[in-house]
Each structure stands twice: as C-alpha cells, then as structure tokens.
Scaffold this active site. Structure first.
Site, short mmCIF file in Angstrom:
data_model
loop_
_atom_site.label_atom_id
_atom_site.label_comp_id
_atom_site.label_asym_id
_atom_site.label_seq_id
_atom_site.Cartn_x
_atom_site.Cartn_y
_atom_site.Cartn_z
N GLY A 70 34.67 2.07 -8.57
CA GLY A 70 34.12 1.64 -7.43
C GLY A 70 35.24 1.70 -6.29
CB CYS A 71 38.63 0.55 -6.20
SG CYS A 71 38.34 -1.32 -6.67
CB THR A 72 38.36 5.83 -7.18
OG1 THR A 72 39.19 5.30 -7.97
CG2 THR A 72 38.50 7.32 -6.62
#
Length: 175
Positions: A70-72
């Site tokens: 999700g962060c990527t």
C-alpha cells in the site's frame, strides 16, 4: 462428543478474537486546527521543517512502512503526479517511522522528487495522533495544511492510498 464440540467451539471463538485486527488510531486533530510543527531528517540528507513552507500549501502524508504494498502504491502515485501538485504550488512531504537511510534508498528506487521524512523517534506521528504505539509505526493518514498552518483536509486509513483526496483538497484551496 459433547467435549469435542465444546473444545471446537472454544477454538473457533479464540481464532475469531485473534483474527480481529487492532484498529489504528484516529487522529485527535480536526479540520481548522493548527498543524503541529516538526523538523525531521529527510531522504535528501537534510532536515526539513514544516515551518520552511509557511505561506504554502503542504500535503503531509504519513505512511506505515517503506517497501510495503500500500505504501509503494501511495508513494509511487505522488511521484508520478508530483507535477500536478507543483503546478498548484503545493509541497508534498511523506513521513514514516522508518530510518533515514531506508527512506533515502526507497526514495531513489521510486524516483521520488519530494522529501521522505524519518520520524524515527515517533514524536511527530504522536503529535498528529497517528502513531500505532504497539507496532511503532504510523497509521496511514494525509493532512493538507494551508499557508497559514491550518489543517484543511484529513484522510485516514486505506482510503489515503488514493491521493486524489489530497489533490482535490489542494484544488479547493487554490480557488
């Protein structure tokens, strides 16, 4: 047979308790509040302060951990769409509790031209009310802060992966 049924029921109830995810904290900050100030070490090797951007709209995007799915997706979206934010004279700052070398490496990998800031001591994530203390990471949350330092938009949780909420809030501030 009754003993086995009771045992299975007990196991099922225990599994349900363990399966429930700990709900991330909700920030205590509200739209209209003054944004807490901070100075953090950036991925570009120098300290970055919210005060450096007085008079400018700033997106502060807290994220849990570098190199995760999700962060990527979220940080790649900011990298790909940074020109839209720059055209609105908006500064994007990404913040996590990862250490500075990790963020510097990840920032290069993502080709991110905006600063990724390390809140390794977790003071800023705590001040914004997004620290998941038992895990030592930030809850995903985005704050759009206007030029006077007031919070104009807050988005928390998985919906903050989609950066369109921050972009739309910045567009509203431009009008």
């Amino acid at each position: 047979m009754k003993t086995i049924s009771v045992l299975l029921l007990g196991c099922a109830a225990s599994a349900c308790l363990f399966a429930q995810a700990v709900q991330p904290p909700k920030t205590h900050l509200k739209v209209g509040d003054a944004a807490p100030g901070f100075t953090l070490t950036g991925s570009m090797g120098k300290p970055v302060s919210l005060a450096d951007y007085k008079g400018k709209t700033v997106v502060v995007a807290f994220f849990p951990a570098a190199f995760t799915g999700g962060c990527t997706k979220e940080m790649t979206s900011y990298a790909a769409d940074i020109a839209k934010f720059q055209a609105m004279d908006v500064q994007v700052l990404a913040v996590s509790t990862d250490n500075s070398p990790t963020l510097a490496h990840w920032s290069k990998e993502l080709n991110a031209s905006y600063p990724m800031l390390s809140d390794f001591l977790r003071k800023t994530t705590a001040a914004y009310g997004v620290l998941i203390a038992e895990r030592g990471i930030a809850n995903r949350a985005t704050f759009v802060i206007d030029g006077s330092g007031k919070i104009q938009h807050i988005e928390e949780g998985s919906s903050a992966v989609d950066i369109s909420g921050a972009e739309n809030a910045c567009k509203r501030l431009r009008k």
